[in-house]
Design an enzyme around this catalytic site. Structure first.
Site, PDB file in Angstrom:
ATOM      1  N   LYS A 141       0.863  -1.176   0.000  1.00  0.00           N
ATOM      2  CA  LYS A 141       0.000   0.000   0.000  1.00  0.00           C
ATOM      3  C   LYS A 141       0.898   1.225   0.000  1.00  0.00           C
ATOM      4  O   LYS A 141       2.118   1.087   0.143  1.00  0.00           O
ATOM      5  CB  LYS A 141      -0.929   0.015   1.214  1.00  0.00           C
ATOM      6  CG  LYS A 141      -0.246  -0.349   2.549  1.00  0.00           C
ATOM      7  CD  LYS A 141      -1.243  -0.498   3.694  1.00  0.00           C
ATOM      8  CE  LYS A 141      -1.816  -1.861   3.843  1.00  0.00           C
ATOM      9  NZ  LYS A 141      -3.261  -1.907   3.799  1.00  0.00           N
ATOM     10  N   ARG A 142       0.292   2.425  -0.159  1.00  0.00           N
ATOM     11  CA  ARG A 142       1.109   3.628  -0.067  1.00  0.00           C
ATOM     12  C   ARG A 142       1.887   3.612   1.249  1.00  0.00           C
ATOM     13  O   ARG A 142       1.385   3.124   2.258  1.00  0.00           O
ATOM     14  CB  ARG A 142       0.223   4.881  -0.140  1.00  0.00           C
ATOM     15  CG  ARG A 142      -0.301   5.169  -1.521  1.00  0.00           C
ATOM     16  CD  ARG A 142       0.812   5.313  -2.531  1.00  0.00           C
ATOM     17  NE  ARG A 142       1.523   6.554  -2.332  1.00  0.00           N
ATOM     18  CZ  ARG A 142       1.314   7.648  -3.068  1.00  0.00           C
ATOM     19  NH1 ARG A 142       0.460   7.626  -4.071  1.00  0.00           N
ATOM     20  NH2 ARG A 142       1.980   8.751  -2.821  1.00  0.00           N
TER      21      ARG A 142
ATOM     22  N   THR B  97      -9.052  -1.357   0.868  1.00  0.00           N
ATOM     23  CA  THR B  97      -9.737  -2.257  -0.067  1.00  0.00           C
ATOM     24  C   THR B  97      -8.845  -3.445  -0.415  1.00  0.00           C
ATOM     25  O   THR B  97      -9.349  -4.486  -0.835  1.00  0.00           O
ATOM     26  CB  THR B  97     -10.139  -1.510  -1.356  1.00  0.00           C
ATOM     27  OG1 THR B  97      -9.072  -0.641  -1.726  1.00  0.00           O
ATOM     28  CG2 THR B  97     -11.389  -0.707  -1.161  1.00  0.00           C
TER      29      THR B  97
ATOM     30  N   LYS C 114      -9.259  -7.736  -1.051  1.00  0.00           N
ATOM     31  CA  LYS C 114      -8.687  -8.503  -2.178  1.00  0.00           C
ATOM     32  C   LYS C 114      -7.936  -9.723  -1.662  1.00  0.00           C
ATOM     33  O   LYS C 114      -8.068 -10.829  -2.209  1.00  0.00           O
ATOM     34  CB  LYS C 114      -7.759  -7.601  -3.007  1.00  0.00           C
ATOM     35  CG  LYS C 114      -8.520  -6.481  -3.712  1.00  0.00           C
ATOM     36  CD  LYS C 114      -7.631  -5.360  -4.236  1.00  0.00           C
ATOM     37  CE  LYS C 114      -8.491  -4.154  -4.585  1.00  0.00           C
ATOM     38  NZ  LYS C 114      -7.719  -2.919  -4.751  1.00  0.00           N
TER      39      LYS C 114
HETATM   40  C1  26V Z   1      -5.461  13.820  -1.186  1.00  0.00           C
HETATM   41  C2  26V Z   1      -4.583  14.469  -2.024  1.00  0.00           C
HETATM   42  C3  26V Z   1      -4.037  15.745  -1.576  1.00  0.00           C
HETATM   43  C4  26V Z   1      -2.819  16.199  -2.359  1.00  0.00           C
HETATM   44  C5  26V Z   1      -2.979  15.992  -3.819  1.00  0.00           C
HETATM   45  C6  26V Z   1      -3.287  14.577  -4.191  1.00  0.00           C
HETATM   46  C7  26V Z   1      -4.257  13.918  -3.260  1.00  0.00           C
HETATM   47  C8  26V Z   1      -4.839  12.721  -3.627  1.00  0.00           C
HETATM   48  C9  26V Z   1      -5.730  12.088  -2.787  1.00  0.00           C
HETATM   49  C10 26V Z   1      -6.038  12.623  -1.565  1.00  0.00           C
HETATM   50  C11 26V Z   1      -7.041  11.981  -0.660  1.00  0.00           C
HETATM   51  C12 26V Z   1      -6.664  10.636  -0.288  1.00  0.00           C
HETATM   52  C13 26V Z   1      -7.794   9.940   0.419  1.00  0.00           C
HETATM   53  C14 26V Z   1      -7.741   8.466   0.165  1.00  0.00           C
HETATM   54  O1  26V Z   1      -7.076   8.014  -0.731  1.00  0.00           O
HETATM   55  N1  26V Z   1      -8.443   7.715   0.962  1.00  0.00           N
HETATM   56  C15 26V Z   1      -8.478   6.259   0.816  1.00  0.00           C
HETATM   57  O2  26V Z   1      -9.679   5.926   0.147  1.00  0.00           O
HETATM   58  C16 26V Z   1      -9.845   4.528  -0.006  1.00  0.00           C
HETATM   59  C17 26V Z   1     -11.088   4.311  -0.822  1.00  0.00           C
HETATM   60  O3  26V Z   1     -12.201   4.734  -0.109  1.00  0.00           O
HETATM   61  C18 26V Z   1      -9.906   3.861   1.339  1.00  0.00           C
HETATM   62  O4  26V Z   1     -10.023   2.474   1.159  1.00  0.00           O
HETATM   63  C19 26V Z   1      -8.654   4.171   2.155  1.00  0.00           C
HETATM   64  O5  26V Z   1      -8.774   3.645   3.448  1.00  0.00           O
HETATM   65  C20 26V Z   1      -8.458   5.667   2.223  1.00  0.00           C
HETATM   66  O6  26V Z   1      -7.225   5.983   2.828  1.00  0.00           O
END
Ligand code: 26V
Length: 878
Positions: free
Chosen positions: A607-608, A718, A722
């Site tokens: 994951k990230r 998610t 998987k």
């Molecule tokens: C924030 C930003 C801010 C800077 C520019 C790029 C960027 C891209 C994405 C985000 C928000 C990230 C939120 C996110 O990825 N949440 C994840 O969403 C998944 C799907 O609902 C979830 O399974 C993960 O637990 C959750 O961390």
């Protein structure tokens, strides 16, 4: 583990070596003069003036050969895997196109209410295999390609991932598109056509993450259809003058205008002709260059504007973080003008397109929410709210109240994180400059909110779209919430946290019925059938129902439960896991040149890389195990469970602590894998450049996967779903969707540890105000940290900032959860040593994963939120 990198190759696209050969198995017809007659482009899919629905192997080969000749302009006598892939993709595309046209025409005729999924990220991965599965043509193409002298797996591998996303949020959008089409729901996706997707990750010999561009469009992309006729002018900057005619309207003029050009990507449903659309926008200058500057001899100035227009869709933003600890974080968006421009460019083009389609249907504007539902994937598209207000007031002459009624019945907002540093905030001066008219509207929305508040006698809550501070900022989650009909989180716990933390005031003000939960899901087509074909075949054989039945109703997997007691079935189940481990080992050997042992438990965290996901906890656990092994006698070691630990994931380029974590993992791997005392029992690998395609190889091979975020921080996750769907067990905290997975599969089939969400705040408080030295609080952890500091894994002090995050405020509670983590790892070992019991757990886990199909999730959105219904699409064209 390290990969050797030639610095000269950094930043260059990775090109597969070309093996040129002749197409075999296809004999061209002869014309009257005896010359070879090669088929052309789309011929293979037409017969007797009719398109063949039941494309046979011969038709497949004919169509592929045709595309080699005409579309690719290449000789059938010298073709490489890449050419074979491109021709096969174009051939599959012909089939998709027919269904896509039929679907769109049916929508136009029937005019159902439609839903639009606005997402800045769509992490699609590869398409060919998925398209063939959904079309039901996989076997025929495999045969056809083989007849032509190629191997289908090699051909599929030629495709570059479409990696237009960071992680879970983007992959969720892709799964939802698959499910929408499969459920025959009229849903379109809208996003951006980034020239460069998520950066490629390279790992230097020292273990540093290096980033290189991802030039995914360098090889022609056969899956997109440029729509050069579908364009919109998008304005930035300039002035917004309010009209003093009492209507509240304004005229926005001047500034920069940029052209949005549409590219369509076909999204086939599984086992249906229903084929939806993903529309991606590309930014272009309105004119090639500025003629005035050019004529004045200022050539650089002449192309400047054109470059600035193209820049908008040039690159996907990595999910970035500051180097500050989250409790001291500064707003991440400060000064990121280009990101704001991306967001507006995309929402404005999408809304203009939606509005044009709506108007073409000849409906009254007041009926807009009866025909259009718009889902906001996180706050990124929130500007769509003031943009629709602008269109309705300034262009359509509606009053504020009329417009607001339409807006608040059209939008739906999904929140994907409650981490304070990830919540979007835009400085008011920045919006004022880039989008002056929208700033006026946002102020008006805020003011109206305050008026409503006052009339509801709510005085002590801070319900406003703004925060104070210098400069003032717009809190996008607040704006998205107030402008939407419904708001939801992505797992039960997370939806609860949304209501009790970041949007608490709104629950009080607007009522709890506005808030809901839709637990995320994953598509079983890609995440079981495609990535684990052997397991899928075993399931089909065992359930004695068609694959297409259980793949569309995943709860049918429950039929596997009784077979957990069947020894012969367990043997087959476990043999498949073993072959998947070998497939992974083979992949690692061919791509990285490393030999991995497969007679061990495969333990995976992919994951990230982020502090809240706690890869640190995992690596500290590995080090703890390493020292425990070193202390053991040879006799003791014989009883040990062998483990191979895998990590993969990208760190945001500016996220210093996350990058240090990668460096530590790589250097610990170097020491452990070379230590003759331990290497038989413990191996560690960091696989570079994590992607959807790599996940497809890793997930089916895993015995146990780790989802170990600090409680309350992982909205859903998610990949946990998987792994479990593929019979991997879960080691995790009581967080996000882990909780619901445990509810489904039974707590005795998952390994939970760690503090619970309600304890987190108190523990953080104690760290700050009543700190206990680690030596006292958790001696085994103190030992591990000291070994790292002492340089056992090299680094010369380089890891200190990472270790200090634990020694100082320990915001993510490593010191609190370490003991229970280690104890749980030991329970996992013990459980794994009882092979038969372990396999039973694995079978039961897969059997109970039905809830987590994205079909279930998308149906919840369709029924409870969007109010849309399936539209059946005739097969074989209209
Ligand atoms: C924030 C930003 C801010 C800077 C520019 C790029 C960027 C891209 C994405 C985000 C928000 C990230 C939120 C996110 O990825 N949440 C994840 O969403 C998944 C799907 O609902 C979830 O399974 C993960 O637990 C959750 O961390």
């Amino acid at each position: 583990m390290t990969s050797t990198i030639d610095p000269k190759t950094i930043g260059k696209p990775q090109r597969p070596r070309r093996h040129v050969r002749t197409l075999t198995g296809y004999t061209p017809e002869k014309d009257a003069s005896g010359k070879d007659q090669w088929p052309r482009g789309d011929e293979g899919v037409w017969r007797d003036g009719m398109r063949t629905v039941d494309k046979d192997v011969q038709a497949v080969t004919r169509s592929i050969v045709g595309h080699v000749q005409t579309s690719l302009a290449r000789q059938a006598y010298n073709l490489d895997n890449l050419g074979a892939y491109q021709a096969a993709a174009l051939s599959a595309r012909d089939d998709l196109l027919v269904n896509w046209n039929t679907t769109q025409l049916t929508f136009t005729r029937k005019q159902p209410k439609r839903a639009y999924y606005l997402s800045l990220e769509f992490l699609m991965g590869r398409t060919l295999d998925n398209a063939l599965l959904n079309l039901g043509l996989k076997d025929k193409f495999t045969d056809g390609v083989q007849k032509l002298g190629f191997n289908m797996e090699d051909v599929i591998e030629q495709e570059r991932d479409a990696a237009l996303g960071n992680g879970g949020l983007g992959r969720l959008a892709a799964c939802y598109l698959d499910s929408s089409a499969s459920q025959e729901l009229p849903v379109w996706g809208y996003g951006l056509r980034y020239k460069y997707g998520i950066f490629q990750q390279l790992i230097s010999p020292q273990g540093e993450q290096l980033e290189a561009p991802d030039p995914w469009l360098d090889n022609q992309n056969p899956w997109e259809l440029p729509r050069l006729d579908v364009t919109y002018d998008i304005r930035f900057y300039g002035r917004a003058d309010r009209l003093d005619d009492g209507t509240g309207r304004a005229v926005w003029h001047g500034g920069q205008e940029v052209l949005a050009v549409a590219y369509d990507v076909m999204i086939p449903g599984y086992d249906t002709a229903s084929t939806n659309n993903l529309r991606l926008w590309e930014s272009k200058p309105q004119r090639g260059f500025d003629l005035n500057s050019f004529n004045a001899g200022n050539y650089e100035g002449a192309v400047e504007a054109s470059n600035s227009a193209s820049a908008i869709t040039s690159v996907l933003y990595p999910n970035d973080h500051t180097t500050c600890a989250p409790n001291r974080s500064i707003p991440i968006h400060f000064g990121k003008e280009l990101r704001l421009k991306q967001q507006y460019f995309w929402t404005a083009a999408s809304l203009a397109d939606i509005m044009r389609r709506f108007k073409n249907a000849g409906k009254n504007i007041r009926e807009f929410p009866d025909f259009v539902a718009i889902q906001l994937n996180d706050t990124h598209p929130t500007l769509a709210i003031p943009e629709l207000m602008r269109i309705l007031i300034d262009d359509e002459d509606l009053t504020w109240d009329q417009a607001w009624t339409i807006v608040t019945n059209t939008f739906f907002y999904t929140n994907h994180t409650v981490l304070p540093e990830a919540l979007e905030k835009w400085p008011v001066p920045l919006i004022e400059n880039v989008l002056p008219r929208h700033m006026q509207i946002i102020y008006d929305i805020s003011m109206n909110g305050q008026v409503l508040l006052a009339s509801n006698h709510v005085s002590d809550i801070q319900l406003t779209a703004f925060v104070e501070g210098q400069p003032k900022q717009v809190r996008m989650a607040h704006l998205a919430c107030i402008g939407s009909r419904k708001v939801n989180g992505v797992a039960e716990l997370h939806s609860e946290l949304v209501q009790t933390t970041i949007l608490k005031d709104f629950v009080e003000f607007e009522g709890v019925s506005k808030f809901g939960n839709v637990t995320n899901g994953i598509t079983p087509r890609r995440w079981l059938d495609q990535c684990n074909p052997e397991l899928s075949a075993l399931i089909t054989k065992t359930l004695k129902i068609e694959k297409s039945v259980w793949l569309k109703d995943l709860t049918k997997l429950e039929g596997l439960l009784p077979f957990a007691e069947d020894k012969a079935f367990r043997a087959q189940w476990s043999a498949i896991k073993q072959r998947n481990k070998e497939r992974l080992a083979h992949h690692v050997q061919t791509t990285l040149g490393l030999i991995i042992r497969t007679d061990a438990m495969f333990d995976v965290q992919i994951k990230r890389i982020h502090e809240y996901k706690r890869q640190t906890l995992n690596i500290l656990g590995v080090i703890h195990r390493y020292f425990a092994l070193k202390k053991m006698t040879p006799e003791e070691k014989k009883k040990v469970n062998r483990r191979v630990v895998f990590f993969a994931g990208k760190a945001a380029p500016a996220y210093y602590i996350a990058k240090l974590t990668i460096r530590l993992i790589v250097n610990v791997a170097r020491v452990i894998n070379a230590d003759p005392d331990t290497k038989e029992y413990l191996q560690l690998y960091f696989l570079p450049d994590y992607s959807v395609s790599l996940a497809e190889v890793l997930i089916p091979a895993s015995d146990i996967s780790q989802h170990i975020s600090t409680a309350g921080t992982e909205a859903s996750g998610t990949s946990n779903m998987k792994f479990c769907l593929n019979g991997g067990l879960l080691l995790g905290t009581v967080d996000g969707a882990n909780i619901e997975i445990a509810e489904e599969v039974g707590e005795n089939n998952v390994f939970f540890f760690g503090h619970l969400t309600p304890a987190v705040e108190d523990l953080r408080y104690q760290h700050l105000y009543h700190p206990v030295p680690i030596e006292e609080k958790c001696p085994p952890l103190a030992f591990v940290l000291n070994q790292i500091s002492a340089g056992v894994f090299g680094g010369d002090g380089v890891y200190e900032p990472l270790l200090n995050t634990i020694r100082q405020s320990d915001y993510y509670l490593i010191t609190d959860d370490f003991d229970s983590y280690i104890a749980t790892l030991e329970m996992v070992d013990e459980a794994y040593l009882d092979k038969e019991e372990w396999i039973k757990k694995s079978i039961r886990t897969t059997a109970k994963m039905g809830k987590f199909s994205s079909d279930r999730a998308i149906n919840e959105y369709a029924e409870s939120y969007w109010n849309i219904e399936p539209v059946s699409i005739p097969t074989g064209g209209l």
